[in-house]
Design a protein around this motif. Sequence first.
Motif, PDB file in Angstrom:
ATOM      1  N   UNK A  25     -12.967  12.245  -7.401  1.00 59.95           N
ATOM      2  CA  UNK A  25     -13.640  11.241  -6.177  1.00 59.95           C
ATOM      3  C   UNK A  25     -14.664  10.923  -5.784  1.00 59.95           C
ATOM      4  N   UNK A  26     -15.016  11.983  -4.957  1.00 54.68           N
ATOM      5  CA  UNK A  26     -15.724  12.903  -4.363  1.00 54.68           C
ATOM      6  C   UNK A  26     -17.406  12.752  -4.804  1.00 54.68           C
ATOM      7  N   UNK A  27     -16.686  13.674  -6.006  1.00 53.09           N
ATOM      8  CA  UNK A  27     -18.509  13.908  -6.242  1.00 53.09           C
ATOM      9  C   UNK A  27     -19.741  12.677  -7.171  1.00 53.09           C
ATOM     10  N   UNK A  28     -17.787  11.434  -7.604  1.00 50.55           N
ATOM     11  CA  UNK A  28     -18.900  10.385  -8.715  1.00 50.55           C
ATOM     12  C   UNK A  28     -19.386   9.658  -7.414  1.00 50.55           C
ATOM     13  N   UNK A  29     -18.844   9.549  -6.384  1.00 53.33           N
ATOM     14  CA  UNK A  29     -18.777   8.609  -4.866  1.00 53.33           C
ATOM     15  C   UNK A  29     -20.329   9.402  -4.551  1.00 53.33           C
ATOM     16  N   UNK A  30     -20.339  10.132  -4.385  1.00 60.95           N
ATOM     17  CA  UNK A  30     -22.214  11.178  -3.830  1.00 60.95           C
ATOM     18  C   UNK A  30     -23.022  10.683  -4.995  1.00 60.95           C
ATOM     19  N   UNK A  31     -22.442  11.116  -6.084  1.00 57.39           N
ATOM     20  CA  UNK A  31     -23.645  10.981  -7.481  1.00 57.39           C
ATOM     21  C   UNK A  31     -23.661   9.658  -7.367  1.00 57.39           C
ATOM     22  N   UNK A  32     -23.087   8.503  -6.372  1.00 57.37           N
ATOM     23  CA  UNK A  32     -24.157   7.137  -7.276  1.00 57.37           C
ATOM     24  C   UNK A  32     -25.424   6.687  -5.692  1.00 57.37           C
ATOM     25  N   UNK A  33     -25.630   8.165  -5.492  1.00 57.31           N
ATOM     26  CA  UNK A  33     -26.487   7.942  -4.309  1.00 57.31           C
ATOM     27  C   UNK A  33     -28.148   7.780  -4.612  1.00 57.31           C
ATOM     28  N   UNK A  34     -28.636   6.824  -4.337  1.00 54.43           N
ATOM     29  CA  UNK A  34     -30.092   6.291  -4.908  1.00 54.43           C
ATOM     30  C   UNK A  34     -31.275   7.484  -3.379  1.00 54.43           C
ATOM     31  N   UNK A  35     -32.600   6.948  -4.022  1.00 51.60           N
ATOM     32  CA  UNK A  35     -33.439   7.126  -3.019  1.00 51.60           C
ATOM     33  C   UNK A  35     -32.932   6.357  -1.758  1.00 51.60           C
ATOM     34  N   UNK A  36     -32.524   5.147  -1.969  1.00 53.08           N
ATOM     35  CA  UNK A  36     -32.854   3.873  -0.729  1.00 53.08           C
ATOM     36  C   UNK A  36     -31.494   4.236   0.298  1.00 53.08           C
ATOM     37  N   UNK A  37     -30.393   4.814  -0.942  1.00 49.45           N
ATOM     38  CA  UNK A  37     -29.082   3.979   0.302  1.00 49.45           C
ATOM     39  C   UNK A  37     -28.800   6.006  -0.322  1.00 49.45           C
ATOM     40  N   UNK A  38     -27.956   6.735   0.617  1.00 52.60           N
ATOM     41  CA  UNK A  38     -27.495   7.768   0.399  1.00 52.60           C
ATOM     42  C   UNK A  38     -25.874   7.640   0.670  1.00 52.60           C
ATOM     43  N   UNK A  39     -25.438   7.672  -0.336  1.00 52.72           N
ATOM     44  CA  UNK A  39     -23.816   8.116  -0.001  1.00 52.72           C
ATOM     45  C   UNK A  39     -23.184   9.074  -0.008  1.00 52.72           C
ATOM     46  N   UNK A  40     -22.614   9.554   1.158  1.00 50.66           N
ATOM     47  CA  UNK A  40     -22.481  10.819   2.397  1.00 50.66           C
ATOM     48  C   UNK A  40     -20.111  10.482   2.436  1.00 50.66           C
ATOM     49  N   UNK A  41     -19.714  11.479   1.791  1.00 51.79           N
ATOM     50  CA  UNK A  41     -18.007  11.602   2.462  1.00 51.79           C
ATOM     51  C   UNK A  41     -18.206  12.505   3.266  1.00 51.79           C
ATOM     52  N   UNK A  42     -18.219  11.487   3.917  1.00 50.24           N
ATOM     53  CA  UNK A  42     -18.268  12.500   5.733  1.00 50.24           C
ATOM     54  C   UNK A  42     -16.680  13.720   6.290  1.00 50.24           C
ATOM     55  N   UNK A  43     -15.480  13.571   5.465  1.00 48.03           N
ATOM     56  CA  UNK A  43     -14.243  14.084   5.606  1.00 48.03           C
ATOM     57  C   UNK A  43     -12.943  13.511   3.993  1.00 48.03           C
ATOM     58  N   UNK A  44     -12.999  14.290   3.448  1.00 46.97           N
ATOM     59  CA  UNK A  44     -11.625  14.195   2.677  1.00 46.97           C
ATOM     60  C   UNK A  44     -10.206  15.056   2.402  1.00 46.97           C
ATOM     61  N   UNK A  45      -9.034  14.428   2.374  1.00 47.93           N
ATOM     62  CA  UNK A  45      -8.583  14.882   2.426  1.00 47.93           C
ATOM     63  C   UNK A  45      -7.250  14.406   1.878  1.00 47.93           C
ATOM     64  N   UNK A  46      -5.638  14.796   2.220  1.00 44.73           N
ATOM     65  CA  UNK A  46      -5.002  14.834   0.866  1.00 44.73           C
ATOM     66  C   UNK A  46      -3.604  14.140   2.133  1.00 44.73           C
ATOM     67  N   UNK A  47      -3.264  13.051   1.497  1.00 47.38           N
ATOM     68  CA  UNK A  47      -1.854  12.625   1.613  1.00 47.38           C
ATOM     69  C   UNK A  47      -2.453  10.864   2.319  1.00 47.38           C
ATOM     70  N   UNK A  48      -1.139  10.092   3.391  1.00 47.32           N
ATOM     71  CA  UNK A  48      -1.285   8.972   3.783  1.00 47.32           C
ATOM     72  C   UNK A  48      -2.839   8.743   4.869  1.00 47.32           C
TER      73      UNK A  48
END
Length: 211
Positions: A25-48
């Motif tokens: 999911x991190x790769x898929x979301x950050x892959x949406x980044x464009x020149x004008x808007x960047x998607x950055x997952x600042x933290x990813x983890x497992x659990x609630x």
Amino acid sequence: QIAQGQVKELKIVLKTDVSGSAEALKDALEGLSLDEVRVRVIHSGVGAITQNDVLLARASDAIIIGFNVRPLADARQFAEREGVEIRTYRIIYAAIDDVRAAMLGMLEPEKKEVVLGRAEVRQVFSTSRYGYIAGSLVTEGKVTKGAFARVIRQNQEIFNSEVVSLRRFKEDVKEVTAGYECGIGIKDIGDLQVGDVLEFYQIEELKKERL
């Protein structure tokens, strides 16, 4: 560029049920980044989703995305108090579509110039309030108060500003159409001559509908 405000950034705190989902999911979301808007997952983890996740999102101005996990009760209440957005999903494509929609909201709208009309300067008057006034004949389309106007002389643009005064006879009007004469005041104009052509236009913003 981000520091200079030229690129917008959508920050995400990502929590998933298993580590494999987090990576995909991190790769898929950050892959949406464009020149004008960047998607950055600042933290990813497992659990609630926990209060610590909410604290991180609040400090980073991020949203929280949960995949096959839910927020703990205290974390949900804390997020509501702090105005932190939590979104949970069970289908990966739903998460991607929502992030894409959020990016669209951050994209600057495209701007399009729409020509309204043209006029020919027949006389030039000087006033204390507006400076030069162009006694003009509208030759095409229309002129509207508040529109932008470019002054064209010998096929070259020499000035560009806003129509701040528009009069027919002695009455203020909002627009004048082709075939009619009027007095046109253009903001801050310092040079105006008989024979100049005035071209009127407005700027329309077109919201981007898809990426």
